[in-house]
Design an enzyme around this catalytic site. Structure first.
Site, PDB file in Angstrom:
ATOM      1  N   GLU A 199      -4.711 -16.834 -28.558  1.00 14.22           N
ATOM      2  CA  GLU A 199      -5.387 -18.122 -28.470  1.00 14.22           C
ATOM      3  C   GLU A 199      -4.405 -18.993 -27.847  1.00 14.22           C
ATOM      4  O   GLU A 199      -3.404 -19.565 -28.557  1.00 14.22           O
ATOM      5  CB  GLU A 199      -6.111 -18.324 -29.964  1.00 14.22           C
ATOM      6  CG  GLU A 199      -7.132 -19.096 -29.801  1.00 14.22           C
ATOM      7  CD  GLU A 199      -7.169 -20.651 -28.914  1.00 14.22           C
ATOM      8  OE1 GLU A 199      -7.792 -20.740 -27.979  1.00 14.22           O
ATOM      9  OE2 GLU A 199      -6.111 -21.381 -29.278  1.00 14.22           O
ATOM     10  N   CYS A 259      -2.563 -12.252 -20.100  1.00 14.06           N
ATOM     11  CA  CYS A 259      -3.849 -13.091 -20.621  1.00 14.06           C
ATOM     12  C   CYS A 259      -3.190 -14.526 -20.978  1.00 14.06           C
ATOM     13  O   CYS A 259      -3.043 -15.269 -20.206  1.00 14.06           O
ATOM     14  CB  CYS A 259      -4.414 -12.428 -21.797  1.00 14.06           C
ATOM     15  SG  CYS A 259      -6.127 -13.036 -22.345  1.00 14.06           S
ATOM     16  N   ARG A 310      -8.894 -21.076 -17.719  1.00 15.14           N
ATOM     17  CA  ARG A 310      -8.424 -20.885 -18.938  1.00 15.14           C
ATOM     18  C   ARG A 310      -9.529 -19.812 -19.433  1.00 15.14           C
ATOM     19  O   ARG A 310      -8.971 -18.726 -20.185  1.00 15.14           O
ATOM     20  CB  ARG A 310      -8.461 -21.994 -20.026  1.00 15.14           C
ATOM     21  CG  ARG A 310      -7.903 -21.598 -21.402  1.00 15.14           C
ATOM     22  CD  ARG A 310      -7.809 -22.908 -22.143  1.00 15.14           C
ATOM     23  NE  ARG A 310      -7.691 -22.408 -23.622  1.00 15.14           N
ATOM     24  CZ  ARG A 310      -8.482 -22.316 -24.310  1.00 15.14           C
ATOM     25  NH1 ARG A 310      -9.845 -22.195 -24.096  1.00 15.14           N
ATOM     26  NH2 ARG A 310      -8.085 -21.951 -25.707  1.00 15.14           N
ATOM     27  N   ILE A 344     -10.322  -9.598 -22.407  1.00  9.01           N
ATOM     28  CA  ILE A 344     -10.677 -10.116 -23.805  1.00  9.01           C
ATOM     29  C   ILE A 344     -10.837 -11.677 -23.499  1.00  9.01           C
ATOM     30  O   ILE A 344      -9.518 -12.219 -23.793  1.00  9.01           O
ATOM     31  CB  ILE A 344      -9.800  -9.660 -25.013  1.00  9.01           C
ATOM     32  CG1 ILE A 344      -9.730  -7.916 -24.997  1.00  9.01           C
ATOM     33  CG2 ILE A 344     -10.410 -10.096 -26.334  1.00  9.01           C
ATOM     34  CD1 ILE A 344      -8.712  -7.388 -25.908  1.00  9.01           C
ATOM     35  N   ARG A 345     -11.985 -12.226 -23.613  1.00  7.17           N
ATOM     36  CA  ARG A 345     -12.215 -13.658 -23.464  1.00  7.17           C
ATOM     37  C   ARG A 345     -10.890 -14.194 -22.403  1.00  7.17           C
ATOM     38  O   ARG A 345     -10.044 -15.175 -22.508  1.00  7.17           O
ATOM     39  CB  ARG A 345     -11.886 -14.384 -24.689  1.00  7.17           C
ATOM     40  CG  ARG A 345     -12.353 -15.774 -24.677  1.00  7.17           C
ATOM     41  CD  ARG A 345     -12.151 -16.544 -26.136  1.00  7.17           C
ATOM     42  NE  ARG A 345     -12.630 -17.948 -26.020  1.00  7.17           N
ATOM     43  CZ  ARG A 345     -11.985 -18.813 -26.929  1.00  7.17           C
ATOM     44  NH1 ARG A 345     -11.345 -18.304 -27.863  1.00  7.17           N
ATOM     45  NH2 ARG A 345     -12.640 -19.832 -26.844  1.00  7.17           N
ATOM     46  N   HIS A 389      -5.196  -6.720 -20.385  1.00  6.24           N
ATOM     47  CA  HIS A 389      -4.071  -6.138 -21.355  1.00  6.24           C
ATOM     48  C   HIS A 389      -3.810  -4.767 -21.050  1.00  6.24           C
ATOM     49  O   HIS A 389      -4.294  -3.645 -21.562  1.00  6.24           O
ATOM     50  CB  HIS A 389      -4.680  -6.256 -22.639  1.00  6.24           C
ATOM     51  CG  HIS A 389      -4.842  -7.689 -23.390  1.00  6.24           C
ATOM     52  ND1 HIS A 389      -4.100  -8.468 -24.187  1.00  6.24           N
ATOM     53  CD2 HIS A 389      -5.805  -8.533 -22.989  1.00  6.24           C
ATOM     54  CE1 HIS A 389      -4.418  -9.521 -24.442  1.00  6.24           C
ATOM     55  NE2 HIS A 389      -5.520  -9.736 -23.958  1.00  6.24           N
ATOM     56  N   GLU A 449      -1.422  -3.382 -22.268  1.00  4.93           N
ATOM     57  CA  GLU A 449      -0.970  -2.451 -23.403  1.00  4.93           C
ATOM     58  C   GLU A 449      -2.098  -1.914 -24.367  1.00  4.93           C
ATOM     59  O   GLU A 449      -1.736  -0.997 -25.185  1.00  4.93           O
ATOM     60  CB  GLU A 449      -0.146  -3.489 -24.390  1.00  4.93           C
ATOM     61  CG  GLU A 449      -1.007  -4.625 -25.146  1.00  4.93           C
ATOM     62  CD  GLU A 449      -1.532  -5.622 -24.384  1.00  4.93           C
ATOM     63  OE1 GLU A 449      -2.220  -6.600 -24.755  1.00  4.93           O
ATOM     64  OE2 GLU A 449      -1.397  -5.656 -23.139  1.00  4.93           O
TER      65      GLU A 449
END
Length: 255
Positions: free
Chosen positions: A32, A63, A93, A127-128, A187, A189
């Site tokens: 976040e 991210c 963002r 992811i978002r 991501h 990973e």
């Protein structure tokens, strides 16, 4: 950190400026971004991070890490957030919407196949996620992806007194490189494809000789690393030393 262990590497968590000393490369992970910025401010990390990036050492942002490395970010909460900068691009963002609109897709990354072999696609886990709206002339675009049909309408305000613009392109940039900086909106990973992570390890001579996968630190071969670092701004610490005792459970890997 788990992804690094998966390819046989122990990372070093960084929370304070002095912990950057002696490190040769850095990963700024997802999370976040507003909370991460508050913690970085609390520990006075931003000046040290800017110095690290400005020194030309390899830095990879995924991210939220992409957001931090951008020179400009839009779509932020009221009051905005502090950035590290160094990457000549504008990032939205929260381009792809809420957590419920997270998704996976196949990305075409020709340079990955050129450097590592295999096919020219990799799985992108968003992811978002943020996205890159535009880049400067020195930025190399590594991958883009179609804009999902269910993505919320994105309005971009260039500045005070400038009319708002709705993003209407069919595709959006999700991976770039500029000099010593690599940035991805997704991501790597969280997949079983270790080509991006493994590239750094090979050049640092921390991987087994049989590990062919490598992509990241070929960007800056003069920084043959003695240690590989991962930036974590979480409130807890984890021992990442290699060993069989109390080995943590691995996360699920999305094929």
């Amino acid at each position: 950190m788990i992804a690094l262990r998966r390819i046989g590497v122990s990372g070093v968590e960084v929370r304070k400026p002095e912990q950057l000393q002696g490190l040769d490369s850095l990963i700024i992970p997802g999370g976040e971004s507003t909370t991460m910025a508050k913690l970085a401010n609390y520990h006075n990390l931003f000046p040290a991070l800017r110095e690290f990036v400005g020194a030309g050492k390899p830095v990879w942002g995924t991210c939220a890490g992409l957001i931090f490395l951008a020179n400009k970010a839009v779509g932020q909460k009221s009051g905005g957030q502090e950035l590290i900068g160094g990457l000549d691009c504008t990032v939205h963002r929260n381009f792809f919407g809420s957590q419920l609109q997270s998704f996976e897709t196949e990305l075409s990354v020709p340079m990955l196949a050129e450097k590592e072999g295999g096919n020219n696609t990799c799985r992108g886990v968003f992811i978002r996620a943020p996205a890159i709206l535009d880049v400067g002339s020195d930025v190399e675009v590594l991958a883009d992806c179609p804009v999902p049909a269910d993505r919320p309408s994105i309005t971009i305000t260039s500045g005070e007194g400038v009319e708002e613009e709705v993003y209407s392109k069919d595709r959006v940039i999700v991976a770039v490189r500029q000099g010593n900086i690599l940035a991805t909106a997704f991501h790597p990973e969280l997949t079983s494809d270790s080509r991006c992570l493994g590239h750094a390890m090979m050049l640092m001579d921390l991987c087994a000789p049989t590990d062919r996968h490598r992509f990241f630190l070929d960007m800056d071969k003069e920084y043959q690393a003695k240690a590989f670092s991962a930036l974590s701004l979480s409130s807890t610490s984890r021992d990442v030393q290699d060993g069989s005792k109390n080995k943590p459970l691995d996360l699920p890997i999305f094929e």
